[in-house]
Design an enzyme around this catalytic site. Structure first.
Site, PDB file in Angstrom:
ATOM      1  CG  ASP A  91      -5.119 -64.646  31.272  1.00 39.86           C
ATOM      2  OD1 ASP A  91      -3.327 -64.295  31.281  1.00 39.86           O
ATOM      3  OD2 ASP A  91      -5.166 -66.025  31.900  1.00 39.86           O
TER       4      ASP A  91
ATOM      5  CD  GLU B 117       0.733 -67.615  32.770  1.00 47.04           C
ATOM      6  OE1 GLU B 117       1.860 -68.279  32.480  1.00 47.04           O
ATOM      7  OE2 GLU B 117       0.155 -67.454  33.701  1.00 47.04           O
TER       8      GLU B 117
HETATM    9 ZN   LIG Z   1       0.815 -65.441  35.731  1.00 47.01          ZN
END
Ligand SMILES: [Zn+2]
Length: 357
Positions: A75, A129
């Site tokens: 992401d 994340e």
């Molecule tokens: Zn990162």
């Protein structure tokens, strides 16, 4: 849609970085990119591939004595007029170029092109994340399939500008509250001003000398700061309450309990409540795969100051470090970019480490 991750693209870490950047994957929108990555990995005969939500894991099972993890998140932070990628000379611009599709490209390139690594390798391509931890692909995997994470050593391919950043510092948030007594501002001597009471808290913060520690040759620099302050009732009322929010970044020789004890010492006499804590991670450089990795990089490691997912591996007893081509100072910036030479050099380093017999 045709998968843009063709064999020619997979063979070239620069082309692969660009193809990954050009698949939009802002946090919680990783399905399309995870589909493409899974599709590629399922076609590789030397890998066994698994998927949980939008996290894809692939592993070799060669019966090697040791297993290492290469991990990268799929992401990105929200786009900011920086999608798709553009090229300017030796620089590739675009959302995720530095943080961290260039790192993801390392893992995917090696997964496909290295049938016979010297250790067994587990490759992780994980979701979410950049947002709260409960969505993080590694969090979800550690709950649903903890055995997937088993390894002797892990490399997180987060941006480090081509050097090794070992371990990471812990982080703690706390609120110091000062108490007073309300009164009319016209007769303030009947009250006790809680905002004035905060003065001593701020004085201690200003005078505080943050510790520097060297652990396994890596320097860590702590920080203790007020990050928010609230208080006050009305323009004519002596306030009875003031809250100072504190952020403490601490070296990995302290665990959260020791960090809290230190805060209680610094703010002795004040009402302090810890609101959030994440443990750091010791550098963990003394195991053979880490030593061999450092030899392949050929430069001394430094301490990682920000909190990263290496701490998740450390919590499982797996030493982990950060190594990626991007410049961490550019992560999340509108003009985020990566140097093509850093991509080529980093991929060659990882290849040297994993391929050498
Ligand atoms: Zn990162």
């Amino acid at each position: 849609m045709q998968n843009p991750l063709t064999p020619e693209v997979l063979a070239d870490p620069v082309a692969l970085t660009r193809a990954l950047v050009d698949m939009e994957s802002v946090s919680l929108n990783e399905k399309a990119i995870a589909d493409c990555v899974e599709d590629v990995l399922r076609g590789v005969p030397h890998l066994t591939t698994f998927r949980h939500s939008n996290t894809v894991m692939a592993r070799t099972d060669l019966g090697r004595a040791q297993r290492v993890v290469l991990a990268g998140h799929l992401d990105t932070v929200p786009l900011n007029g920086n999608f798709p990628s553009t090229m300017r000379g030796d620089l590739m611009y675009g959302c995720g170029t530095s943080d961290m599709k260039s790192g993801v490209a390392f893992a995917l390139h090696l997964a496909v092109t290295l049938p016979d690594p010297r250790y067994d390798v587990t490759y992780f391509f994980y979701e979410a994340e950049e947002i709260e931890s409960r969505y993080n692909g590694l969090t979800l995997v550690s709950q649903a399939h903890p055995e997937w994470l088993q390894a002797d050593f892990a490399v997180l391919l987060e941006p480090t500008y081509g050097i090794v950043e070992a371990g990471c510092q812990g982080t703690m948030r706390a609120v110091v509250t000062t108490h007073g007594e309300r009164a009319h501002a016209a007769r303030s001597w009947h009250g006790v001003n809680a905002i004035h009471g905060a003065g001593e808290v701020l004085r201690r913060l200003t005078a505080y000398e943050a510790r520097r520690v060297t652990i396994e040759g890596c320097d860590y620099r702590e920080g203790l700061n007020a990050v928010r302050i609230t208080g006050g009732v009305a323009g004519n009322v002596i306030p009875d309450h003031c809250e100072i929010e504190i952020n403490y970044r601490y070296a990995p020789d302290r665990d959260p309990a020791a960090a809290e004890a230190h805060l209680r010492e610094v703010f002795a006499g004040f009402d302090l409540a810890v609101t959030d804590a994440a443990a750091g991670a010791a550098p963990g450089l003394d195991n053979p795969p880490a030593q061999e990795f450092l030899a392949a990089v050929g430069a001394a490691p430094i301490g990682k100051l920000g909190w990263t997912d290496v701490a998740r591996f450390a919590a499982l007893g797996i030493p982990a470090l950060n190594f990626g081509p991007g410049d961490p100072n550019l992560a999340h910036h509108k003009d985020e970019h990566v140097e093509l030479t850093k991509i080529r050099d980093g991929a060659a380093t990882l290849h040297r480490w994993l391929a050498s017999a």
